[in-house]
Design an enzyme around this catalytic site. Structure first.
Site, PDB file in Angstrom:
ATOM      1  NE  ARG A 264       1.206   7.330   8.857  1.00 53.33           N
ATOM      2  CZ  ARG A 264       2.451   6.887   8.727  1.00 53.33           C
ATOM      3  NH1 ARG A 264       2.962   6.002   9.752  1.00 53.33           N
ATOM      4  NH2 ARG A 264       3.400   7.661   7.927  1.00 53.33           N
TER       5      ARG A 264
ATOM      6  CE1 TYR B 184      -6.179  -2.835   7.179  1.00 45.61           C
ATOM      7  CE2 TYR B 184      -7.163  -4.961   6.230  1.00 45.61           C
ATOM      8  CZ  TYR B 184      -7.517  -3.584   6.509  1.00 45.61           C
ATOM      9  OH  TYR B 184      -8.512  -3.086   6.855  1.00 45.61           O
TER      10      TYR B 184
ATOM     11  CD  GLN C 167      10.526   2.457   6.114  1.00 45.28           C
ATOM     12  OE1 GLN C 167       9.790   1.777   5.425  1.00 45.28           O
ATOM     13  NE2 GLN C 167      10.464   3.589   6.603  1.00 45.28           N
TER      14      GLN C 167
ATOM     15  CG  ASP D 126      -2.145  -7.439   0.223  1.00 44.26           C
ATOM     16  OD1 ASP D 126      -2.652  -8.374   0.098  1.00 44.26           O
ATOM     17  OD2 ASP D 126      -2.233  -6.191   0.374  1.00 44.26           O
TER      18      ASP D 126
ATOM     19  CD1 TRP E 117      -1.923   2.232   0.522  1.00 48.47           C
ATOM     20  CD2 TRP E 117      -2.480   1.677   2.588  1.00 48.47           C
ATOM     21  NE1 TRP E 117      -2.975   3.071   0.847  1.00 48.47           N
ATOM     22  CE2 TRP E 117      -3.343   2.846   2.067  1.00 48.47           C
ATOM     23  CE3 TRP E 117      -2.724   1.061   3.885  1.00 48.47           C
ATOM     24  CZ2 TRP E 117      -3.994   3.549   3.222  1.00 48.47           C
ATOM     25  CZ3 TRP E 117      -3.666   1.685   4.762  1.00 48.47           C
ATOM     26  CH2 TRP E 117      -4.210   2.942   4.253  1.00 48.47           C
TER      27      TRP E 117
ATOM     28  CE  LYS F 119      11.850   2.824  13.420  1.00 46.65           C
ATOM     29  NZ  LYS F 119      12.213   2.333  11.821  1.00 46.65           N
TER      30      LYS F 119
ATOM     31  CE1 TYR G 164      -4.587  -0.588  -0.728  1.00 48.97           C
ATOM     32  CE2 TYR G 164      -2.792  -2.356  -1.078  1.00 48.97           C
ATOM     33  CZ  TYR G 164      -3.953  -1.855  -0.474  1.00 48.97           C
ATOM     34  OH  TYR G 164      -4.438  -2.536   0.462  1.00 48.97           O
TER      35      TYR G 164
ATOM     36  N   GLY H 285       4.173  -3.308   5.818  1.00 53.86           N
ATOM     37  CA  GLY H 285       4.625  -2.274   4.508  1.00 53.86           C
ATOM     38  C   GLY H 285       6.109  -1.754   4.790  1.00 53.86           C
TER      39      GLY H 285
ATOM     40  CD  GLN I  45      -5.005  -8.242   3.099  1.00 53.21           C
ATOM     41  OE1 GLN I  45      -4.657  -6.843   2.840  1.00 53.21           O
ATOM     42  NE2 GLN I  45      -4.740  -8.993   2.007  1.00 53.21           N
TER      43      GLN I  45
END
Length: 332
Positions: free
Chosen positions: A242, A218, A300, A52, A21, A229, A57, A294, A190
């Protein structure tokens, strides 16, 4: 890496699956294509063979990035999971929400899973992914305008044609999974699941355990909240969804940080990051087969993959659960 079978099928996915995503940029403040491609390739080097994605997306960008990333790999060594049922180019079905595409243009998102739309979406996904089959094809969200029978009889047709190997759902209740399973064999659901979002444990988890199906979790890090963090005062980039969600308000960032501080000694003892500890805890929970993680860059994605190397004893899981029971987030 560890691999687990999905439902009662022969489909095996990597327990840490790459969630693409954020790689598509949409709702995450944009993306750097080369970084996203590198993230997928580096995770593959760590044994993450499952990816995925979804048409929505980046309005096709994520699927195209996945195609570019896996081009050097043998197709039968990679499992592609994608979705259908969210349209930004057709005003039909249930209106979802207003958004902006990666070019900053206004778009309206609709949830729609009619027969002709699924057939078109499948062809579009195959083209963008540069493949002739999808390993696991999932409806993205429930929608009220199309009977579940029509939706999954169409998916069953695609399976017969060889364009899709297996059927799954996303964001379905236990009752909806049962209904869909009448028309196509549904391997998995999911759904969002994390240390701070565990409502599926009431009905869905008991159902899948009894029915021999899988949950693909997910947002197991709650989109960064559980990474350790984020601190109070965190600023999101423009376009990052977010910014307005209660999890990321300063008081909740403060409470979550205090909870994660209790886990830091355990993580340090294991030579692991907090994110790795959280991911491992997630895939140890009953009914959870896979965790989608993700990543927007190679560092990462490698860190996510290495979460599988963390081992947790029953006592350690118990300690985490006790600390978790004391965490209360403010929802207003």
């Amino acid at each position: 890496m560890e691999y687990r079978k999905i439902g009662n099928s022969d489909l095996e996915l990597s327990v840490i699956t790459f969630g693409a995503w954020a790689a598509g940029g949409w709702m995450w403040g944009g993306t750097e294509r080369k970084d996203a491609v590198a993230a997928i390739r580096k995770s593959y080097d760590e044994g993450v063979t499952s990816i995925d994605t979804a048409p929505i997306y980046g309005q096709g960008d994520s699927e195209e990035i996945v195609a570019e990333a896996i081009a050097p790999f043998s197709r039968d060594k990679v499992q592609i999971i994608t979705k259908f049922g969210m349209r930004w180019d057709l005003a039909r079905g249930d209106f979802g929400f207003k958004s902006k595409n990666n070019q900053g243009q206004d778009i309206d998102i609709y949830k729609y899973a009619g027969r002709e739309s699924i057939i078109k979406e499948c062809e579009d996904s195959l083209r963008r992914l540069k493949t002739d089959y999808i390993d696991l094809y999932q409806i993205h969200w429930p929608e009220s305008t199309t009977p579940i029978q029509e939706t999954f009889e169409t998916v069953a047709e695609l399976i017969k044609q060889g364009k899709v190997r297996h059927a799954g759902v996303c964001n379905y209740s236990a009752a909806q999974v049962q209904e869909a399973n009448k028309y196509a064999t549904i391997l998995s659901d999911q759904v969002p699941y994390s240390m701070v979002k565990r409502d599926i444990e009431k009905e869905l988890v008991p159902y899948v355990l009894d029915a021999g199906k899988s949950i693909l979790a997910y947002s197991p890090l709650e989109r960064g909240l559980l990474s350790g963090k984020m601190q109070p005062g965190h600023k999101f980039e423009e376009g990052d969804h977010r910014a307005n969600i209660y999890f990321y308000k300063d008081e909740n960032l403060k409470r979550t940080a205090a909870f994660l501080d209790k886990l830091r000694p355990m993580a340090a003892e294991k030579g692991a990051t907090l994110s790795q500890l959280v991911l491992r805890w997630t895939v140890e929970q009953p009914g959870i087969t896979i965790a989608l993680a993700g990543a927007r860059n190679a560092e990462q994605s490698v860190q996510n993959a290495k979460a599988i190397n963390v081992k947790l004893s029953k006592d350690e899981i118990g300690f985490i659960n006790t600390a978790l029971a004391e965490l209360e987030l403010v929802k207003s």
